[in-house]
Design a protein around this motif. Structure first.
Motif, PDB file in Angstrom:
ATOM      1  N   PHE A 113       0.910  -1.275   0.010  1.00 51.05           N
ATOM      2  CA  PHE A 113      -0.119  -0.002   0.070  1.00 51.05           C
ATOM      3  C   PHE A 113       0.855   1.280  -0.055  1.00 51.05           C
ATOM      4  O   PHE A 113       0.293   2.178  -0.407  1.00 51.05           O
ATOM      5  N   SER A 114       2.106   1.083   0.522  1.00 51.88           N
ATOM      6  CA  SER A 114       2.910   2.359   0.731  1.00 51.88           C
ATOM      7  C   SER A 114       3.298   2.830  -0.897  1.00 51.88           C
ATOM      8  O   SER A 114       3.572   3.932  -1.033  1.00 51.88           O
ATOM      9  N   LEU A 115       3.055   1.985  -1.777  1.00 52.44           N
ATOM     10  CA  LEU A 115       3.325   2.442  -3.266  1.00 52.44           C
ATOM     11  C   LEU A 115       2.077   3.032  -4.002  1.00 52.44           C
ATOM     12  O   LEU A 115       2.095   3.509  -5.050  1.00 52.44           O
ATOM     13  N   TYR A 116       1.107   3.263  -3.187  1.00 54.77           N
ATOM     14  CA  TYR A 116      -0.194   3.631  -3.754  1.00 54.77           C
ATOM     15  C   TYR A 116      -0.614   5.252  -3.287  1.00 54.77           C
ATOM     16  O   TYR A 116      -0.322   5.333  -1.972  1.00 54.77           O
TER      17      TYR A 116
ATOM     18  N   GLY B  12      -0.730   3.636   8.131  1.00 55.57           N
ATOM     19  CA  GLY B  12      -0.252   2.835   8.823  1.00 55.57           C
ATOM     20  C   GLY B  12       0.503   1.702   8.002  1.00 55.57           C
ATOM     21  O   GLY B  12      -0.141   0.866   7.746  1.00 55.57           O
ATOM     22  N   TYR B  13       1.761   1.944   7.992  1.00 51.19           N
ATOM     23  CA  TYR B  13       2.626   1.208   7.316  1.00 51.19           C
ATOM     24  C   TYR B  13       2.518  -0.234   7.727  1.00 51.19           C
ATOM     25  O   TYR B  13       2.811  -1.249   6.978  1.00 51.19           O
ATOM     26  N   ALA B  14       2.733  -0.649   8.994  1.00 51.98           N
ATOM     27  CA  ALA B  14       2.790  -1.703   9.642  1.00 51.98           C
ATOM     28  C   ALA B  14       1.457  -2.547   9.493  1.00 51.98           C
ATOM     29  O   ALA B  14       1.685  -3.778   8.942  1.00 51.98           O
TER      30      ALA B  14
ATOM     31  N   ASN C  34      -0.641  -1.982   6.491  1.00 53.40           N
ATOM     32  CA  ASN C  34      -0.905  -1.970   5.438  1.00 53.40           C
ATOM     33  C   ASN C  34      -2.324  -1.061   4.911  1.00 53.40           C
ATOM     34  O   ASN C  34      -3.246  -1.592   4.271  1.00 53.40           O
ATOM     35  N   ALA C  35      -2.509  -0.041   5.726  1.00 54.58           N
ATOM     36  CA  ALA C  35      -3.734   0.653   5.409  1.00 54.58           C
ATOM     37  C   ALA C  35      -3.429   2.235   5.889  1.00 54.58           C
ATOM     38  O   ALA C  35      -2.375   2.812   5.954  1.00 54.58           O
ATOM     39  N   VAL C  36      -4.608   2.993   5.126  1.00 53.33           N
ATOM     40  CA  VAL C  36      -4.645   4.434   5.424  1.00 53.33           C
ATOM     41  C   VAL C  36      -5.798   4.965   6.029  1.00 53.33           C
ATOM     42  O   VAL C  36      -6.762   4.289   5.846  1.00 53.33           O
ATOM     43  N   ASP C  37      -5.613   5.622   7.105  1.00 46.65           N
ATOM     44  CA  ASP C  37      -6.750   6.088   7.893  1.00 46.65           C
ATOM     45  C   ASP C  37      -7.369   7.548   7.714  1.00 46.65           C
ATOM     46  O   ASP C  37      -6.523   8.221   7.316  1.00 46.65           O
ATOM     47  N   LEU C  38      -8.315   7.484   7.432  1.00 49.54           N
ATOM     48  CA  LEU C  38      -8.868   8.863   7.735  1.00 49.54           C
ATOM     49  C   LEU C  38      -9.487   9.296   9.067  1.00 49.54           C
ATOM     50  O   LEU C  38     -10.554   8.825   9.495  1.00 49.54           O
ATOM     51  N   LEU C  39      -8.759  10.390   9.580  1.00 53.77           N
ATOM     52  CA  LEU C  39      -9.313  10.586  11.014  1.00 53.77           C
ATOM     53  C   LEU C  39     -10.238  11.903  10.813  1.00 53.77           C
ATOM     54  O   LEU C  39      -9.783  13.067  10.433  1.00 53.77           O
TER      55      LEU C  39
END
Length: 126
Positions: A28-31, A72-74, A76-81
């Motif tokens: 996911f870090s590549l996206y 959240g690299y560990a 493999n997610a991206v959060d919307l706060l």
């Protein structure tokens, strides 16, 4: 890459909520990851996005200063706060991804992204 948004629910106005976009089938870090939302009777609209390389984020004026995006690299997610939520934030929220990168000041639209997850419903009560 397959995406799955989660974390939606019912919250009172002024409250906070964290949505998460989990990825599988890719790093996911590549996206570059974007968040969009759609309210009943309205078109899907851009909320915010973060570039794969990090350091560049973009937000719609309607959420700027209230919403942030974190990776959240560990996990493999991206959060919307989402903070200081308003009833007009009520919508189905979607996450999307692309291998493309945008420059500072650019607001990507939904056509910019190739991969989409199913949405998660956020309801803000007044």
């Amino acid at each position: 890459v397959q995406l799955q948004a989660s974390g939606g629910g019912l919250v009172q106005a002024g409250g906070s909520l964290r949505l998460s976009c989990a990825a599988s089938g890719g790093t996911f870090s590549l996206y570059t990851v974007g968040w969009f939302r759609q309210s009943p009777g309205k078109e899907r609209e851009f909320v915010g996005a973060t570039v794969s390389s990090g350091g560049i984020t973009a937000f719609a004026d309607s959420v700027k200063g209230r919403f942030t995006i974190s990776r959240g690299y560990a996990k493999n997610a991206v959060d919307l706060l989402m903070n200081t939520l308003k009833p007009e934030d009520t919508a189905v929220y979607y996450c999307a991804a692309t291998r493309r990168r945008f420059s500072s000041g650019y607001l990507p639209n939904q056509d910019y992204f190739e991969y989409w997850g199913l949405g998660t419903l956020v309801t803000v009560s007044s």
